[in-house]
Design a protein around this motif. Structure first.
Motif, PDB file in Angstrom:
ATOM      1  N   TRP A  65       0.811  -1.214   0.000  1.00  6.95           N
ATOM      2  CA  TRP A  65       0.000   0.000   0.000  1.00  6.95           C
ATOM      3  C   TRP A  65       0.848   1.270   0.000  1.00  6.95           C
ATOM      4  N   THR A  66       2.163   1.147   0.167  1.00  9.04           N
ATOM      5  CA  THR A  66       2.990   2.354   0.222  1.00  9.04           C
ATOM      6  C   THR A  66       2.949   3.132  -1.093  1.00  9.04           C
ATOM      7  N   THR A  67       2.843   2.433  -2.208  1.00  8.21           N
ATOM      8  CA  THR A  67       2.748   3.145  -3.484  1.00  8.21           C
ATOM      9  C   THR A  67       1.453   3.935  -3.566  1.00  8.21           C
ATOM     10  N   GLU A  68       0.377   3.393  -2.994  1.00 10.65           N
ATOM     11  CA  GLU A  68      -0.888   4.117  -2.971  1.00 10.65           C
ATOM     12  C   GLU A  68      -0.791   5.353  -2.071  1.00 10.65           C
ATOM     13  N   ILE A  69      -0.028   5.245  -0.982  1.00 10.80           N
ATOM     14  CA  ILE A  69       0.146   6.387  -0.083  1.00 10.80           C
ATOM     15  C   ILE A  69       0.835   7.527  -0.822  1.00 10.80           C
ATOM     16  N   LYS A  70       1.849   7.211  -1.649  1.00  8.95           N
ATOM     17  CA  LYS A  70       2.538   8.258  -2.403  1.00  8.95           C
ATOM     18  C   LYS A  70       1.614   8.887  -3.443  1.00  8.95           C
ATOM     19  N   LYS A  71       0.778   8.067  -4.078  1.00  7.55           N
ATOM     20  CA  LYS A  71      -0.194   8.628  -5.025  1.00  7.55           C
ATOM     21  C   LYS A  71      -1.184   9.534  -4.303  1.00  7.55           C
ATOM     22  N   HIS A  72      -1.554   9.099  -3.112  1.00 11.57           N
ATOM     23  CA  HIS A  72      -2.484   9.883  -2.299  1.00 11.57           C
ATOM     24  C   HIS A  72      -1.862  11.236  -1.928  1.00 11.57           C
ATOM     25  N   ALA A  73      -0.582  11.229  -1.578  1.00  9.44           N
ATOM     26  CA  ALA A  73       0.117  12.475  -1.242  1.00  9.44           C
ATOM     27  C   ALA A  73       0.198  13.395  -2.450  1.00  9.44           C
ATOM     28  N   ASP A  74       0.457  12.833  -3.641  1.00 10.98           N
ATOM     29  CA  ASP A  74       0.494  13.634  -4.865  1.00 10.98           C
ATOM     30  C   ASP A  74      -0.857  14.281  -5.142  1.00 10.98           C
ATOM     31  N   GLU A  75      -1.925  13.501  -4.961  1.00  2.69           N
ATOM     32  CA  GLU A  75      -3.264  14.021  -5.213  1.00  2.69           C
ATOM     33  C   GLU A  75      -3.601  15.141  -4.240  1.00  2.69           C
ATOM     34  N   LEU A  76      -3.224  14.970  -2.989  1.00  4.49           N
ATOM     35  CA  LEU A  76      -3.494  16.008  -1.996  1.00  4.49           C
ATOM     36  C   LEU A  76      -2.710  17.283  -2.317  1.00  4.49           C
ATOM     37  N   SER A  77      -1.478  17.124  -2.770  1.00  8.06           N
ATOM     38  CA  SER A  77      -0.685  18.288  -3.165  1.00  8.06           C
ATOM     39  C   SER A  77      -1.335  19.021  -4.330  1.00  8.06           C
ATOM     40  N   GLU A  78      -1.825  18.260  -5.297  1.00 11.81           N
ATOM     41  CA  GLU A  78      -2.476  18.879  -6.458  1.00 11.81           C
ATOM     42  C   GLU A  78      -3.745  19.620  -6.050  1.00 11.81           C
ATOM     43  N   ARG A  79      -4.513  19.030  -5.138  1.00  8.16           N
ATOM     44  CA  ARG A  79      -5.720  19.696  -4.653  1.00  8.16           C
ATOM     45  C   ARG A  79      -5.361  21.024  -3.981  1.00  8.16           C
ATOM     46  N   ALA A  80      -4.275  21.007  -3.202  1.00  6.21           N
ATOM     47  CA  ALA A  80      -3.858  22.229  -2.522  1.00  6.21           C
ATOM     48  C   ALA A  80      -3.447  23.301  -3.524  1.00  6.21           C
ATOM     49  N   GLU A  81      -2.755  22.900  -4.575  1.00  6.98           N
ATOM     50  CA  GLU A  81      -2.320  23.869  -5.583  1.00  6.98           C
ATOM     51  C   GLU A  81      -3.507  24.518  -6.276  1.00  6.98           C
ATOM     52  N   ARG A  82      -4.576  23.754  -6.478  1.00 10.66           N
ATOM     53  CA  ARG A  82      -5.757  24.310  -7.145  1.00 10.66           C
ATOM     54  C   ARG A  82      -6.523  25.272  -6.251  1.00 10.66           C
ATOM     55  N   CYS A  83      -6.232  25.243  -4.956  1.00 13.31           N
ATOM     56  CA  CYS A  83      -6.977  26.092  -4.014  1.00 13.31           C
ATOM     57  C   CYS A  83      -6.267  27.405  -3.698  1.00 13.31           C
ATOM     58  N   VAL A  84      -5.123  27.648  -4.326  1.00  6.88           N
ATOM     59  CA  VAL A  84      -4.375  28.867  -4.037  1.00  6.88           C
ATOM     60  C   VAL A  84      -5.258  30.096  -4.266  1.00  6.88           C
ATOM     61  N   ARG A  85      -5.208  31.014  -3.299  1.00  8.27           N
ATOM     62  CA  ARG A  85      -5.964  32.261  -3.318  1.00  8.27           C
ATOM     63  C   ARG A  85      -7.461  32.056  -3.142  1.00  8.27           C
ATOM     64  N   ARG A  86      -7.871  30.892  -2.748  1.00 14.32           N
ATOM     65  CA  ARG A  86      -9.293  30.640  -2.531  1.00 14.32           C
ATOM     66  C   ARG A  86      -9.627  30.842  -1.057  1.00 14.32           C
ATOM     67  N   ASN A  87     -10.937  30.822  -0.731  1.00 14.55           N
ATOM     68  CA  ASN A  87     -11.363  31.082   0.646  1.00 14.55           C
ATOM     69  C   ASN A  87     -11.262  29.822   1.506  1.00 14.55           C
ATOM     70  N   GLU A  88     -11.543  30.004   2.802  1.00 14.97           N
ATOM     71  CA  GLU A  88     -11.397  28.897   3.762  1.00 14.97           C
ATOM     72  C   GLU A  88     -12.271  27.710   3.421  1.00 14.97           C
ATOM     73  N   SER A  89     -13.511  27.952   3.045  1.00 15.14           N
ATOM     74  CA  SER A  89     -14.433  26.844   2.742  1.00 15.14           C
ATOM     75  C   SER A  89     -13.925  25.996   1.585  1.00 15.14           C
ATOM     76  N   THR A  90     -13.362  26.640   0.567  1.00 12.17           N
ATOM     77  CA  THR A  90     -12.826  25.890  -0.572  1.00 12.17           C
ATOM     78  C   THR A  90     -11.689  24.987  -0.138  1.00 12.17           C
ATOM     79  N   TRP A  91     -10.785  25.532   0.689  1.00 11.59           N
ATOM     80  CA  TRP A  91      -9.687  24.714   1.212  1.00 11.59           C
ATOM     81  C   TRP A  91     -10.211  23.522   1.994  1.00 11.59           C
ATOM     82  N   ARG A  92     -11.176  23.779   2.857  1.00 14.94           N
ATOM     83  CA  ARG A  92     -11.679  22.712   3.719  1.00 14.94           C
ATOM     84  C   ARG A  92     -12.340  21.607   2.909  1.00 14.94           C
ATOM     85  N   PHE A  93     -13.236  21.967   2.011  1.00 10.74           N
ATOM     86  CA  PHE A  93     -13.968  20.950   1.261  1.00 10.74           C
ATOM     87  C   PHE A  93     -13.071  20.196   0.282  1.00 10.74           C
TER      88      PHE A  93
END
Length: 343
Positions: A65-93
């Motif tokens: 499952w470690t390879t899935e964890i790294k994919k999961h980390a990449d996806e979370l990073s990408e989600r964070a990048e898409r939220c730049v300059r957005r409001n708190e609710s966007t970040w949270r959801f």
């Protein structure tokens, strides 16, 4: 809900009065003995880097499952990048459900009953009691699932939900004890709180323990009647053991909002610790393992996330102008980059 400037001054005075202290990085020699193993585990996790994680073929074979964890980390990073300059609710959801997905995901394959995921730093019990030995035996028998992902039904996180032991509440009022409730200038509503749900097993364990030594007429009391007023509303699915509090701000918020988050979290954290203390006191005469209160805080300003541990420290005497004689709350603060979301 942030405090106004006037409210901040009053809450800051109350924080000092109730001996709630916020610390920086606490040196290892000051770690509480009852939580030392946890602090060591967190320190070890904090040193792991994305690029060097799970690069050994043997490690991947033992923990596929470690390879899935790294994919999961990449996806979370990408989600964070898409939220730049957005409001708190966007970040949270966008980020919170993904960052906390493991709390609602299954760890055992429905077909072979082996592990589709296993924590690399597992729970431990000190000593040589029968409970400790039983835990060690179960851990030694755990093996990774080798079923094809096509064979396993469910989403990418294997969230088939066979063991739903965690519950959560969002934007819900915290009910403090009556004294503090009267002194606080306004209500406190953390962004989210996670804890153990009142499953049938937990309810039975609490009732069986709490009723020991009680008069026969009290043997049928419900858990909430034994524990008194809970910190969260009893409506809906009860959360009887809260252990995680979340607060978030947008990336556009001021740097001073870290201090604002700390102050907002101070009394909710204290109340959650008091709830755990009550559960401990109710069961300590009938258990062989001590479990001192501990609450996690997960905070973020945009892509900057900070992890904190709050626990009760024993002091040596009463400080002038404070409540109590031996206890106060200390929070340790640290930060991690978005590339470290490995678990």
């Amino acid at each position: 809900m942030p405090f106004t400037a006037k409210e901040r001054k009053k809450v800051e005075r109350l924080r000092r009065k109730y001996r709630i202290e916020f610390c920086g990085e606490v040196p290892s020699h000051e770690w509480p003995d009852s939580h030392r193993a946890i602090f060591i585990a967190v320190d070890e996790l904090g040193k792991r880097q994305f690029d060097t994680y799970a690069t050994c073929a043997t490690a991947i074979e033992d923990a596929p499952w470690t390879t899935e964890i790294k994919k999961h980390a990449d996806e979370l990073s990408e989600r964070a990048e898409r939220c730049v300059r957005r409001n708190e609710s966007t970040w949270r959801f966008a980020c919170e459900p993904y960052a906390l997905a493991r709390l609602s995901s299954e760890v055992v394959c429905k077909f072979c009953r082996k592990r589709v995921w296993r924590s690399e730093i597992e729970a431990t019990s000190e000593g040589n009691s029968t409970i400790t030995e039983a835990l060690r035996v179960r851990q030694n028998k755990r093996e990774p699932c080798r079923c094809s992902r096509d064979f396993r039904l469910g989403d990418s996180m294997e969230a088939v939900g066979l063991n739903r032991i965690f519950g959560h509440r969002e934007d819900e009022l915290i009910h403090h004890d009556s004294t503090i409730q009267k002194e606080l200038p306004s209500a406190t509503k953390p962004d989210a709180i996670y804890g153990l749900r009142q499953t049938r097993n937990i309810e039975n364990l609490l009732n069986d323990t709490a009723c020991i030594g009680r008069p026969e007429d009290d043997q049928d009391m419900l858990v909430h009647e034994i524990l008194g007023d809970p910190p969260l509303s009893e409506e809906g699915d009860p959360v009887v053991f809260p252990f995680l509090l979340l607060e978030a701000k947008s990336a556009k918020s001021a740097d001073s909002d870290w201090d604002s988050i700390k102050l907002q979290s101070a009394f909710p954290v204290r109340t959650l610790l008091c709830t755990q203390e009550l559960l401990k006191n109710m069961t300590e005469l009938h258990t062989k393992r001590q479990a001192d209160p501990l609450v996690w805080l997960l905070m973020n300003r945009g892509e900057d996330w900070r992890v904190s541990v709050a626990c009760v420290y024993n002091g040596t005497g009463k400080k002038s102008g404070t409540i109590g004689t031996t206890k106060y709350v200390r929070c340790t603060w640290g930060s991690c980059s978005k590339r470290r979301f490995l678990e």
